[in-house]
Design a protein around this motif. Structure first.
Motif, PDB file in Angstrom:
ATOM      1  N   LEU A   1       0.825  -1.216   0.000  1.00 55.89           N
ATOM      2  CA  LEU A   1       0.000   0.000   0.000  1.00 55.89           C
ATOM      3  C   LEU A   1       0.857   1.262   0.000  1.00 55.89           C
ATOM      4  O   LEU A   1       0.440   2.298  -0.517  1.00 55.89           O
ATOM      5  CB  LEU A   1      -0.959  -0.007   1.192  1.00 55.89           C
ATOM      6  CG  LEU A   1      -2.055  -1.071   1.166  1.00 55.89           C
ATOM      7  CD1 LEU A   1      -2.943  -0.956   2.399  1.00 55.89           C
ATOM      8  CD2 LEU A   1      -2.887  -1.007  -0.100  1.00 55.89           C
ATOM      9  N   GLY A   2       2.043   1.168   0.568  1.00 61.15           N
ATOM     10  CA  GLY A   2       2.940   2.323   0.616  1.00 61.15           C
ATOM     11  C   GLY A   2       3.447   2.758  -0.747  1.00 61.15           C
ATOM     12  O   GLY A   2       3.976   3.863  -0.891  1.00 61.15           O
ATOM     13  N   LYS A   3       3.277   1.935  -1.763  1.00 60.39           N
ATOM     14  CA  LYS A   3       3.728   2.269  -3.118  1.00 60.39           C
ATOM     15  C   LYS A   3       2.761   3.197  -3.849  1.00 60.39           C
ATOM     16  O   LYS A   3       3.108   3.771  -4.883  1.00 60.39           O
ATOM     17  CB  LYS A   3       3.920   0.990  -3.939  1.00 60.39           C
ATOM     18  CG  LYS A   3       5.028   0.104  -3.414  1.00 60.39           C
ATOM     19  CD  LYS A   3       5.089  -1.184  -4.195  1.00 60.39           C
ATOM     20  CE  LYS A   3       6.111  -2.141  -3.592  1.00 60.39           C
ATOM     21  NZ  LYS A   3       6.064  -3.453  -4.251  1.00 60.39           N
ATOM     22  N   ARG A   4       1.564   3.339  -3.311  1.00 56.95           N
ATOM     23  CA  ARG A   4       0.564   4.169  -3.990  1.00 56.95           C
ATOM     24  C   ARG A   4       0.958   5.648  -3.908  1.00 56.95           C
ATOM     25  O   ARG A   4       1.311   6.148  -2.862  1.00 56.95           O
ATOM     26  CB  ARG A   4      -0.804   3.987  -3.349  1.00 56.95           C
ATOM     27  CG  ARG A   4      -1.870   4.815  -4.044  1.00 56.95           C
ATOM     28  CD  ARG A   4      -3.225   4.640  -3.421  1.00 56.95           C
ATOM     29  NE  ARG A   4      -4.191   5.438  -4.157  1.00 56.95           N
ATOM     30  CZ  ARG A   4      -5.309   5.895  -3.648  1.00 56.95           C
ATOM     31  NH1 ARG A   4      -5.627   5.585  -2.395  1.00 56.95           N
ATOM     32  NH2 ARG A   4      -6.133   6.626  -4.357  1.00 56.95           N
ATOM     33  N   VAL A   5       0.858   6.296  -5.046  1.00 52.59           N
ATOM     34  CA  VAL A   5       1.152   7.722  -5.137  1.00 52.59           C
ATOM     35  C   VAL A   5       0.009   8.382  -5.897  1.00 52.59           C
ATOM     36  O   VAL A   5      -0.438   7.866  -6.927  1.00 52.59           O
ATOM     37  CB  VAL A   5       2.491   7.972  -5.884  1.00 52.59           C
ATOM     38  CG1 VAL A   5       2.750   9.451  -6.054  1.00 52.59           C
ATOM     39  CG2 VAL A   5       3.651   7.299  -5.164  1.00 52.59           C
ATOM     40  N   PHE A   6      -0.458   9.513  -5.389  1.00 51.40           N
ATOM     41  CA  PHE A   6      -1.516  10.237  -6.086  1.00 51.40           C
ATOM     42  C   PHE A   6      -0.970  10.848  -7.371  1.00 51.40           C
ATOM     43  O   PHE A   6       0.081  11.482  -7.369  1.00 51.40           O
ATOM     44  CB  PHE A   6      -2.096  11.345  -5.203  1.00 51.40           C
ATOM     45  CG  PHE A   6      -3.077  12.226  -5.932  1.00 51.40           C
ATOM     46  CD1 PHE A   6      -4.326  11.748  -6.269  1.00 51.40           C
ATOM     47  CD2 PHE A   6      -2.748  13.518  -6.296  1.00 51.40           C
ATOM     48  CE1 PHE A   6      -5.239  12.540  -6.953  1.00 51.40           C
ATOM     49  CE2 PHE A   6      -3.640  14.321  -6.972  1.00 51.40           C
ATOM     50  CZ  PHE A   6      -4.894  13.836  -7.298  1.00 51.40           C
ATOM     51  N   THR A   7      -1.687  10.643  -8.441  1.00 51.80           N
ATOM     52  CA  THR A   7      -1.343  11.247  -9.729  1.00 51.80           C
ATOM     53  C   THR A   7      -2.579  11.982 -10.227  1.00 51.80           C
ATOM     54  O   THR A   7      -3.648  11.382 -10.372  1.00 51.80           O
ATOM     55  CB  THR A   7      -0.940  10.168 -10.746  1.00 51.80           C
ATOM     56  OG1 THR A   7       0.128   9.393 -10.185  1.00 51.80           O
ATOM     57  CG2 THR A   7      -0.478  10.786 -12.046  1.00 51.80           C
ATOM     58  N   MET A   8      -2.408  13.251 -10.476  1.00 52.02           N
ATOM     59  CA  MET A   8      -3.521  14.057 -10.992  1.00 52.02           C
ATOM     60  C   MET A   8      -3.913  13.524 -12.370  1.00 52.02           C
ATOM     61  O   MET A   8      -3.050  13.325 -13.220  1.00 52.02           O
ATOM     62  CB  MET A   8      -3.107  15.525 -11.098  1.00 52.02           C
ATOM     63  CG  MET A   8      -4.207  16.441 -11.537  1.00 52.02           C
ATOM     64  SD  MET A   8      -5.497  16.649 -10.311  1.00 52.02           S
ATOM     65  CE  MET A   8      -4.795  17.951  -9.330  1.00 52.02           C
ATOM     66  N   PRO A   9      -5.209  13.243 -12.577  1.00 55.55           N
ATOM     67  CA  PRO A   9      -5.632  12.741 -13.889  1.00 55.55           C
ATOM     68  C   PRO A   9      -5.395  13.797 -14.971  1.00 55.55           C
ATOM     69  O   PRO A   9      -5.433  15.000 -14.699  1.00 55.55           O
ATOM     70  CB  PRO A   9      -7.119  12.467 -13.730  1.00 55.55           C
ATOM     71  CG  PRO A   9      -7.509  12.890 -12.365  1.00 55.55           C
ATOM     72  CD  PRO A   9      -6.294  13.371 -11.646  1.00 55.55           C
ATOM     73  N   ALA A  10      -5.114  13.315 -16.162  1.00 56.89           N
ATOM     74  CA  ALA A  10      -4.903  14.203 -17.302  1.00 56.89           C
ATOM     75  C   ALA A  10      -6.205  14.967 -17.580  1.00 56.89           C
ATOM     76  O   ALA A  10      -7.301  14.411 -17.464  1.00 56.89           O
ATOM     77  CB  ALA A  10      -4.490  13.419 -18.519  1.00 56.89           C
ATOM     78  N   ALA A  11      -6.060  16.206 -17.961  1.00 55.16           N
ATOM     79  CA  ALA A  11      -7.221  17.018 -18.317  1.00 55.16           C
ATOM     80  C   ALA A  11      -7.844  16.456 -19.596  1.00 55.16           C
ATOM     81  O   ALA A  11      -7.152  16.015 -20.494  1.00 55.16           O
ATOM     82  CB  ALA A  11      -6.816  18.469 -18.534  1.00 55.16           C
ATOM     83  N   THR A  12      -9.170  16.471 -19.607  1.00 53.07           N
ATOM     84  CA  THR A  12      -9.884  16.003 -20.799  1.00 53.07           C
ATOM     85  C   THR A  12     -10.576  17.175 -21.455  1.00 53.07           C
ATOM     86  O   THR A  12     -11.075  18.070 -20.789  1.00 53.07           O
ATOM     87  CB  THR A  12     -10.920  14.920 -20.432  1.00 53.07           C
ATOM     88  OG1 THR A  12     -11.792  15.435 -19.434  1.00 53.07           O
ATOM     89  CG2 THR A  12     -10.233  13.660 -19.939  1.00 53.07           C
TER      90      THR A  12
END
Length: 169
Positions: free
Chosen positions: A157-168
């Motif tokens: 679980l520690g590997k999860r990193v938030f990534t902002m989704p690409a704008a559509t």
């Protein structure tokens, strides 16, 4: 934007802010029991929920509505176990799915096609949210009280990193 839709969207902003607040509380809980990977997963979730709130916030403003912020309820701060915390998340995400579905129903009944279109991203997002949490719940059930399994799960679980989704567009 019709008043009824605006009110419902403002309520959803509050609900998304509460979600962020709840996951921040869970992050603190996991930090307090030295499960830093679980805490990191929660931090990513905090950021994701805040991004959801801001998507609603920006949409209301784009449509010429007025955002009205209300008090955020106090979240729980302790759970009996990591499994209990994730089961609480699962229940919460199911609640959020119902809120999104209610917004879609309202947009359809109000013939608000722009809002209905906007909400479809959240419909898909909730499928992903429930599946992600459900997977963790099932793994924690398999682990039961096995400390080795819990430490392996913490590392995963520690590997999860938030990534902002690409704008559509």
């Amino acid at each position: 934007m019709k008043k009824k839709m605006l009110k419902a969207l403002n309520e959803q902003i509050n609900a998304e802010m509460f979600s962020s607040y709840l996951y921040l509380s869970m992050e603190s809980y996991f930090q307090s029991i030295s499960l830093t990977g679980f805490a990191a997963w929660m931090r990513a979730q905090v950021q994701e929920e805040m991004m959801h709130a801001m998507k609603f916030y920006d949409f209301v403003n784009e449509r010429g509505g007025k955002v009205t912020l209300e008090a955020i309820d106090k979240p729980e701060s302790t759970w009996d176990s990591p499994l209990a915390a994730f089961e609480a998340i699962q229940k919460h995400e199911e609640h959020v799915t119902n809120l999104i579905n209610d917004l879609v129903d309202l947009a359809i009944s109000e013939k608000d096609h722009a809002t209905n279109n906007f909400l479809q991203w959240f419909v898909s997002e909730q499928v992903e949210e429930e599946a992600s949490v459900g997977e963790v719940v099932e793994k924690l059930k398999l682990i039961k009280d096995n400390p080795s399994g819990l430490f392996m799960m913490d590392a995963e679980l520690g590997k999860r990193v938030f990534t902002m989704p690409a704008a559509t567009e």
